[in-house]
Structures are given as C-alpha cells and as structure tokens.
Design a protein around this motif. Structure first.
Motif, PDB file in Angstrom:
ATOM      1  N   GLN A  64     -23.462   3.731  -3.777  1.00 50.36           N
ATOM      2  CA  GLN A  64     -24.020   2.376  -3.860  1.00 50.36           C
ATOM      3  C   GLN A  64     -23.052   1.362  -4.476  1.00 50.36           C
ATOM      4  O   GLN A  64     -23.458   0.311  -4.948  1.00 50.36           O
ATOM      5  N   LYS A  65     -21.769   1.683  -4.450  1.00 47.42           N
ATOM      6  CA  LYS A  65     -20.738   0.740  -4.880  1.00 47.42           C
ATOM      7  C   LYS A  65     -19.802   0.484  -3.704  1.00 47.42           C
ATOM      8  O   LYS A  65     -19.546   1.369  -2.895  1.00 47.42           O
ATOM      9  N   THR A  66     -19.297  -0.735  -3.624  1.00 45.92           N
ATOM     10  CA  THR A  66     -18.404  -1.115  -2.533  1.00 45.92           C
ATOM     11  C   THR A  66     -16.961  -1.089  -3.002  1.00 45.92           C
ATOM     12  O   THR A  66     -16.590  -1.775  -3.954  1.00 45.92           O
ATOM     13  N   TYR A  67     -16.155  -0.282  -2.323  1.00 40.00           N
ATOM     14  CA  TYR A  67     -14.729  -0.171  -2.629  1.00 40.00           C
ATOM     15  C   TYR A  67     -13.915  -0.788  -1.494  1.00 40.00           C
ATOM     16  O   TYR A  67     -14.387  -0.873  -0.359  1.00 40.00           O
ATOM     17  N   LYS A  68     -12.683  -1.200  -1.812  1.00 41.51           N
ATOM     18  CA  LYS A  68     -11.932  -2.024  -0.864  1.00 41.51           C
ATOM     19  C   LYS A  68     -10.484  -1.584  -0.703  1.00 41.51           C
ATOM     20  O   LYS A  68      -9.773  -1.377  -1.696  1.00 41.51           O
ATOM     21  N   ASN A  69     -10.064  -1.455   0.554  1.00 41.28           N
ATOM     22  CA  ASN A  69      -8.646  -1.425   0.909  1.00 41.28           C
ATOM     23  C   ASN A  69      -8.239  -2.849   1.273  1.00 41.28           C
ATOM     24  O   ASN A  69      -9.000  -3.554   1.949  1.00 41.28           O
ATOM     25  N   ILE A  70      -7.055  -3.256   0.851  1.00 42.61           N
ATOM     26  CA  ILE A  70      -6.557  -4.593   1.186  1.00 42.61           C
ATOM     27  C   ILE A  70      -5.362  -4.436   2.121  1.00 42.61           C
ATOM     28  O   ILE A  70      -4.424  -3.694   1.823  1.00 42.61           O
ATOM     29  N   ILE A  71      -5.400  -5.138   3.246  1.00 42.11           N
ATOM     30  CA  ILE A  71      -4.403  -4.963   4.308  1.00 42.11           C
ATOM     31  C   ILE A  71      -3.786  -6.305   4.668  1.00 42.11           C
ATOM     32  O   ILE A  71      -4.506  -7.295   4.864  1.00 42.11           O
ATOM     33  N   CYS A  72      -2.472  -6.347   4.763  1.00 40.04           N
ATOM     34  CA  CYS A  72      -1.826  -7.545   5.315  1.00 40.04           C
ATOM     35  C   CYS A  72      -0.827  -7.111   6.377  1.00 40.04           C
ATOM     36  O   CYS A  72      -0.251  -6.018   6.303  1.00 40.04           O
ATOM     37  N   SER A  73      -0.637  -7.960   7.364  1.00 39.17           N
ATOM     38  CA  SER A  73       0.145  -7.576   8.538  1.00 39.17           C
ATOM     39  C   SER A  73       1.222  -8.605   8.861  1.00 39.17           C
ATOM     40  O   SER A  73       1.034  -9.810   8.679  1.00 39.17           O
ATOM     41  N   PHE A  74       2.339  -8.091   9.369  1.00 42.94           N
ATOM     42  CA  PHE A  74       3.460  -8.914   9.809  1.00 42.94           C
ATOM     43  C   PHE A  74       3.885  -8.430  11.194  1.00 42.94           C
ATOM     44  O   PHE A  74       3.729  -7.259  11.528  1.00 42.94           O
ATOM     45  N   GLY A  75       4.430  -9.337  11.985  1.00 43.74           N
ATOM     46  CA  GLY A  75       4.878  -8.955  13.332  1.00 43.74           C
ATOM     47  C   GLY A  75       3.731  -8.519  14.215  1.00 43.74           C
ATOM     48  O   GLY A  75       3.870  -7.569  14.998  1.00 43.74           O
TER      49      GLY A  75
END
Length: 306
Positions: free
Chosen positions: A78-89
C-alpha cells in the motif's frame, strides 16, 4: 615552415588536452552527494517520504537536461515506489540503459552504496544534454534494490526490465553503476571471492572494475573496449559465471533474467569498501576526483559507440 610545424604541434597538444581532460564536474558531484546523503531521514524502504523527496530531486536534475523524463510507479504494501527515467536520443530505436539505485540498506547515508551511482547518472544527464547520439540512452534511477526486496520481483530494476520486455523495446545493452567512489592505493586494500584472483588483479584497491558474465554480447564487448580506450582511470575487466559470489549482487541481475546484455561498473563493493552497509559509508570516505574519472569513462564509452 618551422613556425608552421610548431603551430601544428601546439594545436595538436591543445586538442589532445581537451579530448583527455575531465568532462564531469567535481564540484557538482560533491553537491549531489551531499544532497543525496545529508537528509532528514535515511532513504530506505521504510521512509517512503524521504524516498519520494530523493526521487523528486533526481527528477528535477534530469529535467534540466531533457524534456523526456518519466516516473514509473508501482505499489508495495500500500505504498507507492518510483523509478525515475530520463531519455536522450529518442529518435533512435535501439536503446541503452544506464541504471543505479537510490535507496539504502537500513539506517545509514549510503554515500558509496549508492549515492555514488546516482550521482553518476545525474552528471551523465548533464553531459548528454543536446548531444547527437547513435543510440537512445535511458538513465534509470531505481528504487528498492536493497533488502528486504533484493532478489525479488519488487526491485525497481525488475519492474523496469520487465516493462522493456513486455513493450518489446529494442535494447542494445545495459550498464549498472554500483558503488563507483571508493579507491585505495595502499597494499592489501583489495580482496576477492577467490584468493587466487589477487595474483591476477593485485591487492591494491585503486581501480574500477567492469564486471560481466561469461558469454556477454556485442554491447558489453564494445562498451568495455571504448571505456578502457579512454584511459580516464585504471580499469580491470572481470568475467565470471553468475554463480561467483558478488558478480550479480545488484540491479543488473534483473536484465540478465530477461535476456539483456548487461554489465556492472563497480569499485567491487564489500571486497574493498569495508563501510558497505555501515553508518561509516559517508561522503568523507569517497575519492571524488577518481569517481569523476569513472563518469568520464562511461560518458566517453557511450558516446563513442557505433
């Protein structure tokens, strides 16, 4: 004619200097490390608010370099966890994943494990801004690498690797930055899972390691060659079956599970750094100049891929 030769020699030396000089910024590296480690709470799975604050900081830094930033959320207890993604090209179909985890094990700052790896991602995002690339590069900051979730399907890296497989993304390869800031020149500062390995690799903890498994593919081979060719830092390659203790002790194991060509860049973790998972894993123990050279090697290795 003599003056012309002198001028050419001077211009060559300037070009060589700039090609071999540091790309990464040690002042920014120090600032990121401080922000990531000197927090009101420890960034472990129990302190969800602190994890969210850390994720927010990573996202804000990524957004300074690219408009392609996303958050991959999933729920655990019941907890929200996060991956953070950034993209190039993003105009390229084939992609490369470069990852690191931002959570820590228990109540400690986790400077080397793994604020160093996350800082590597943050610096790479700055260096990649506006660059023309031959591949799409996704920088991914993972949550829940540490116990009690290690080796479970709740690891952030498992969630991400699975999503790539399900979306049929064309992945050329994956690099994990796992503890890249601890170096020692003194003798007997480096140990190994098998003592005989010291004969080949030495017992000075003064190098960075490119860890791969037997049977690695084209990506790992090409990137490793490019990384070592930059000569930014003393580098040793370690190839082994996955069963050898330590070779799969981080997020790259999940990309192996899904059949991707993956490798780990590391200072060898607890085989060198005795602050591993201890309260003594602080910024003060890190070698920031050499850590910056690791980041330079990754950047040059990535951008020279054909």
């Amino acid at each position: 004619m003599h003056k012309f030769k002198i001028l050419i020699s001077f211009l060559f030396s300037i070009t060589f200097y700039y090609n071999s000089s540091a790309q990464s910024d040690t002042a920014l590296i120090s600032s990121h490390l401080k922000t990531l480690t000197k927090t009101p709470q420890f960034r472990n799975h129990s302190n969800i608010d602190q994890l969210n604050l850390t994720a927010g900081y990573i996202r804000n830094i990524f957004q300074k370099s690219t408009d392609s930033v996303s958050v991959q959320e999933y729920n655990v207890d019941q907890k929200t966890y996060k991956n953070i993604i950034c993209s190039f090209g993003t105009e390229n179909q084939k992609r490369i994943i470069v990852g690191a985890h931002y959570d820590v094990c228990g109540d400690q700052e986790g400077a080397d494990d793994n604020a160093s790896g996350i800082t590597g991602l943050l610096e790479l995002s700055r260096l990649l801004k506006g660059k023309k690339l031959n591949y799409r590069i996704d920088l991914v900051a993972y949550t829940l690498e540490e116990p009690p979730y290690f080796r479970t399907e709740l690891m952030g890296s498992y969630i991400h690797a699975k999503s790539l497989k399900e979306s049929k993304a064309e992945v050329f390869g994956m690099i994990l930055l796992e503890m890249i800031g601890y170096f020692k020149d003194e003798a007997k500062t480096q140990s190994y899972p098998l003592g005989i390995l010291a004969v080949k690799y030495g017992n000075n903890g003064n190098y960075i390691t490119l860890v791969k498994k037997f049977g690695s593919g084209a990506f790992v081979s090409q990137f490793s060659k490019n990384f070592k060719a930059t000569k930014s830092i003393l580098t040793k390659t370690f190839a082994s079956p996955p069963s050898l203790p330590g070779i799969d002790f981080s997020d790259h194991l999940n990309y192996w599970k899904f059949g991707y060509d993956a490798m780990m860049i590391t200072d060898t973790s607890f085989y060198r750094n005795k602050n591993y998972h201890q309260k003594t894993d602080t910024i003060e123990t890190l070698d920031i100049p050499r850590m910056s050279k690791v980041i330079d090697g990754v950047y040059n290795g990535l951008t020279s891929l054909k």
